[in-house]
Design a protein around this motif. Structure first.
Motif: not given
Length: 74
Positions: A9-16, A21-22, A39-41, A57-59
């Motif tokens: 999956d291509e994601l962006t992590m969004i912290g609280p 993230s990129e 979180i393994y990239r 966090a959300t993605f």
């Protein structure tokens, strides 16, 4: 949402705190440790965050396994 993402999956992590993230491709399922979430990239170093931060966090999902993201505007 951490349980619904899949490797590839291509994601962006969004912290609280709103920090983003990129975009990255998930290389493996996230690992929950005593103090941290890993979180393994794919092709890059993992994102390692404090457990509480990681669990809150959300993605943002972009694509899955090279397919276009599903239009969810309906």
């Amino acid at each position: 949402m951490i349980h619904t993402i899949q490797p590839g999956d291509e994601l962006t992590m969004i912290g609280p705190d709103g920090q983003r993230s990129e975009r990255f491709v998930l290389g493996d399922l996230p690992a929950l440790r005593c103090d941290y979430v890993w979180i393994y990239r794919m092709g890059d170093a993992p994102i390692v965050v404090d457990r509480a931060y990681g669990l809150d966090a959300t993605f943002e999902f972009h694509t899955r396994h090279g397919a276009s993201a599903v239009n969810r505007s309906w």
